[in-house]
Every structure is written in C-alpha cells, then in structure tokens.
Design a protein around this motif. Structure first.
Motif, short mmCIF file in Angstrom:
data_model
loop_
_atom_site.label_atom_id
_atom_site.label_comp_id
_atom_site.label_asym_id
_atom_site.label_seq_id
_atom_site.Cartn_x
_atom_site.Cartn_y
_atom_site.Cartn_z
N GLY A 1 -15.76 -7.98 69.53
CA GLY A 1 -14.75 -8.02 68.48
C GLY A 1 -15.09 -7.09 67.33
O GLY A 1 -14.22 -6.44 66.75
N LYS A 2 -16.37 -7.02 66.99
CA LYS A 2 -16.78 -6.11 65.90
C LYS A 2 -16.55 -4.65 66.28
O LYS A 2 -16.13 -3.84 65.45
N ASN A 3 -16.82 -4.31 67.53
CA ASN A 3 -16.62 -2.94 67.97
C ASN A 3 -15.14 -2.56 67.99
O ASN A 3 -14.80 -1.40 67.74
N VAL A 4 -14.28 -3.50 68.27
CA VAL A 4 -12.84 -3.24 68.26
C VAL A 4 -12.30 -3.30 66.83
O VAL A 4 -11.50 -2.46 66.41
N GLY A 5 -12.77 -4.29 66.07
CA GLY A 5 -12.25 -4.50 64.73
C GLY A 5 -12.45 -3.32 63.79
O GLY A 5 -11.66 -3.10 62.88
N LYS A 6 -13.50 -2.54 64.01
CA LYS A 6 -13.76 -1.42 63.10
C LYS A 6 -12.70 -0.34 63.20
O LYS A 6 -12.61 0.54 62.34
N PHE A 7 -11.88 -0.39 64.26
CA PHE A 7 -10.82 0.61 64.43
C PHE A 7 -9.48 0.14 63.86
O PHE A 7 -8.50 0.89 63.92
N LEU A 8 -9.42 -1.06 63.33
CA LEU A 8 -8.19 -1.54 62.71
C LEU A 8 -7.98 -0.85 61.37
O LEU A 8 -8.94 -0.38 60.74
N PRO A 9 -6.74 -0.74 60.89
CA PRO A 9 -6.44 0.06 59.69
C PRO A 9 -7.28 -0.29 58.47
O PRO A 9 -7.85 0.59 57.82
N GLY B 1 -1.34 -9.92 58.00
CA GLY B 1 -2.02 -10.19 59.25
C GLY B 1 -2.82 -8.99 59.74
O GLY B 1 -3.99 -9.11 60.11
N VAL B 2 -2.20 -7.81 59.72
CA VAL B 2 -2.85 -6.60 60.23
C VAL B 2 -4.03 -6.19 59.37
O VAL B 2 -5.09 -5.81 59.88
N VAL B 3 -3.87 -6.26 58.05
CA VAL B 3 -4.89 -5.74 57.15
C VAL B 3 -5.99 -6.75 56.86
O VAL B 3 -7.17 -6.39 56.74
N LEU B 4 -5.65 -8.03 56.77
CA LEU B 4 -6.63 -9.02 56.33
C LEU B 4 -7.04 -10.02 57.41
O LEU B 4 -8.22 -10.30 57.59
N VAL B 5 -6.07 -10.57 58.12
CA VAL B 5 -6.36 -11.69 59.03
C VAL B 5 -6.96 -11.22 60.34
O VAL B 5 -8.02 -11.72 60.77
N VAL B 6 -6.31 -10.28 60.99
CA VAL B 6 -6.77 -9.84 62.32
C VAL B 6 -8.19 -9.28 62.28
O VAL B 6 -9.00 -9.60 63.16
N PRO B 7 -8.56 -8.45 61.29
CA PRO B 7 -9.96 -7.97 61.26
C PRO B 7 -10.98 -9.10 61.19
O PRO B 7 -12.04 -9.02 61.82
N VAL B 8 -10.68 -10.14 60.41
CA VAL B 8 -11.60 -11.27 60.30
C VAL B 8 -11.72 -11.98 61.65
O VAL B 8 -12.83 -12.35 62.08
N LEU B 9 -10.59 -12.15 62.34
CA LEU B 9 -10.62 -12.81 63.64
C LEU B 9 -11.47 -12.02 64.63
O LEU B 9 -12.27 -12.59 65.38
N PHE B 10 -11.29 -10.71 64.64
CA PHE B 10 -12.05 -9.88 65.56
C PHE B 10 -13.53 -9.89 65.22
O PHE B 10 -14.39 -10.03 66.10
N GLU B 11 -13.85 -9.70 63.96
CA GLU B 11 -15.24 -9.51 63.56
C GLU B 11 -16.04 -10.80 63.49
O GLU B 11 -17.25 -10.80 63.69
N ASP B 12 -15.36 -11.94 63.21
CA ASP B 12 -16.10 -13.18 63.01
C ASP B 12 -16.04 -14.15 64.18
O ASP B 12 -16.83 -15.08 64.23
N THR B 13 -15.12 -13.94 65.10
CA THR B 13 -14.96 -14.93 66.18
C THR B 13 -15.14 -14.36 67.58
O THR B 13 -15.25 -15.12 68.54
N LEU B 14 -15.17 -13.04 67.72
CA LEU B 14 -15.24 -12.45 69.07
C LEU B 14 -16.55 -11.74 69.35
O LEU B 14 -16.64 -10.94 70.28
N GLY B 15 -17.54 -12.01 68.55
CA GLY B 15 -18.86 -11.45 68.81
C GLY B 15 -18.93 -9.94 68.65
O GLY B 15 -18.12 -9.33 67.94
N ASN B 16 -19.88 -9.33 69.35
CA ASN B 16 -20.08 -7.89 69.23
C ASN B 16 -18.87 -7.10 69.73
O ASN B 16 -18.54 -6.05 69.18
#
Length: 271
Positions: free
Chosen positions: A217-225, A200-215
């Motif tokens: 989400g992308k700005n937050v997702g880049k800080f995930l591990p 979830g942390v490495v694969l799923v959550v980044p996709v959710l942030f980057e693909d479903t939460l707009g800009n």
C-alpha cells in the motif's frame, strides 16, 4: 423584405467576431471575479498560509528534545498548505460545478459550441489567479516565519539548499491540487459529489493505502496526487515518498490525464 440595417450590422459584427479562446478566457475571468465566494475562499487560504506559518514558528522558536526533524525543517513553516489544499481544492470544485448547479453551463456551452475551449479557459483563469496568489503567499509565509524565528534561533534563507524548491513547490502544489478539484467537478458535475471525491482522493485514500495495506500500500500510495505533491513541497519526505522531481512529474501526470478525461466526457455528455 429588406433587413433592418441595425440587425444586419449586429449580425455582421457577430460573424466577424467568432468564438475564440481569448474571448472564452475573458468570459471565465468575469465569472471568477464577480463571485464573492471565490475571493472569500482564496482570501482565507492566503491568510491561513501566513497565520499557520507564524504559529508554527512561534511554537518551535526554542529547540527542545521534543521537536522532530520535520518540526524544524524549512518546510515546517509552510504547513498552512494542509488547510490551503482543502480550500483551494474546494475553490477548483466550485469554479466548475457552480455552473452545473445553477444551470449556467447550458448557456456557456451554447456560447462555445466546441466545448473544449471552456475547459482551457477555466484552467487559464484558475491557474493564473491561484498560482500567483499561492506562490506569493508561500514566500510571504516563509519569510515572515523565518523573521520571527530569527529573534530566537537561527532559521533558514531562500539561498539555503533546497529551500527555494520547497517554497516555490508549495505554491505550485496548491495550484495543481486545485486543478485536481476542478477535474473532479468536470467528471462528477455535482458540488457535493466532487467535494467528497476530492477529500477522498487527497486525504482519505492515501491514509488507507499507507496505513492499512502494508508495504504494498505504501508503494502504491506514494503515486497518489496528494502524496506525490507532498514529495516536492516538503524538505524531508518520509518513508516511501517519491523524490521531489518524480513527485512533481507524477502529480502533473495526474493533472494531464484528468484534463484529457474531462475533455472527452464534456464532448460526449449532454450539459
């Protein structure tokens, strides 16, 4: 009553050889090397790095209009890390959670009452073995793939700008992401739970942030591990990705914070 000389001698030797980090590391090394599953998972990850690198090189041996920039970048032949991160992450989980599933953790903590040295000992063994293995295999995968490509088109060498950082960074990323797996196991204390959390942390959550939460989400997702690590293990970071240097710093920060949380929980919770 006089004490048996043999018992007295054993007690004296025990008292003269207190628990130390060096002894804890020796104990963890025995645990690691005597489990076939650890070597099997590590071996598959090592083979996958080279095999996938050669497959990518063969599939991109001819430059065509269908190839994207990332398909011919230096990091393209290191795409085995996508599978490698799952295997090394699972290895990190199993190295820690295996003791909880078997109940051996009680004996381990009884032998090391201060508890915290157990984390450092496991970390030292894991990082030592995995870093050596995966950094070496990153170089092997890259050189083998570039050797194959050289028969068809110009490739890359380690002296080209940014290439050494990517090859070395891939091995470092795999090592640190494996440590993240171990951290989740210390926190969750369950193999299925920690594996699920890792995916979830490495694969799923980044996709959710980057693909479903707009800009946002992308700005937050880049800080995930996983996203941060990918920034210094890739030749062409995309979109909102961090710079390679900041990607490494952020991933290392996650590891440090995770180890601190693991140490606190290990001290406060029962085995």
């Amino acid at each position: 009553m006089l004490e048996n000389p043999g018992v007295a001698g054993a007690r004296a030797r025990t008292e003269s050889e207190p628990v130390s980090l060096r002894r804890a590391i020796a104990s963890e090394w025995i645990k690691f090397r005597t489990l076939r599953s650890t070597w099997a998972v590590l071996g598959v990850a090592m083979v996958a790095m080279v095999a996938i690198g050669l497959i990518v090189a063969y599939n991109t041996r001819h430059l065509t209009s269908n190839l994207q920039a990332n398909d011919i970048a230096p990091s393209s032949t290191l795409q085995g890390y996508y599978l490698g991160q799952l295997l090394i992450g699972a290895l990190g989980v199993l190295f820690v959670s295996g003791e909880y599933s078997t109940g051996m953790i009680r004996a381990t903590l009884a032998a090391v009452p201060r508890r915290i040295p157990v984390i450092w000992a496991k970390l030292a063994v894991f990082v030592g073995v995995v870093a050596t293995s995966m950094i070496v295999m990153s170089f092997v995968a890259f050189l083998a793939a570039q050797g194959l490509l050289s028969h068809y088109r110009p490739g890359y060498s380690l002296s080209d700008p940014g290439v050494l950082r990517v090859v070395l960074g891939t091995g470092v990323y795999l090592t640190l992401i494996g440590v993240v797996g171990g951290i989740l196991a210390w926190i969750v204390r369950s193999t299925p739970g920690a594996l699920t959390a890792f995916v979830g942390v490495v694969l799923v959550v980044p996709v959710l942030f980057e693909d479903t939460l707009g800009n946002w989400g992308k700005n937050v997702g880049k800080f995930l591990p996983g996203s941060a690590g990918g920034a210094f293990a890739s030749s062409l970071p995309e979109g909102y990705a961090l710079t390679p240097a900041w990607g490494f710093v952020v991933l290392l920060g996650w590891v440090v914070l995770g180890l601190a949380a693991s140490a606190i929980l290990l001290r406060r919770r029962d085995a």
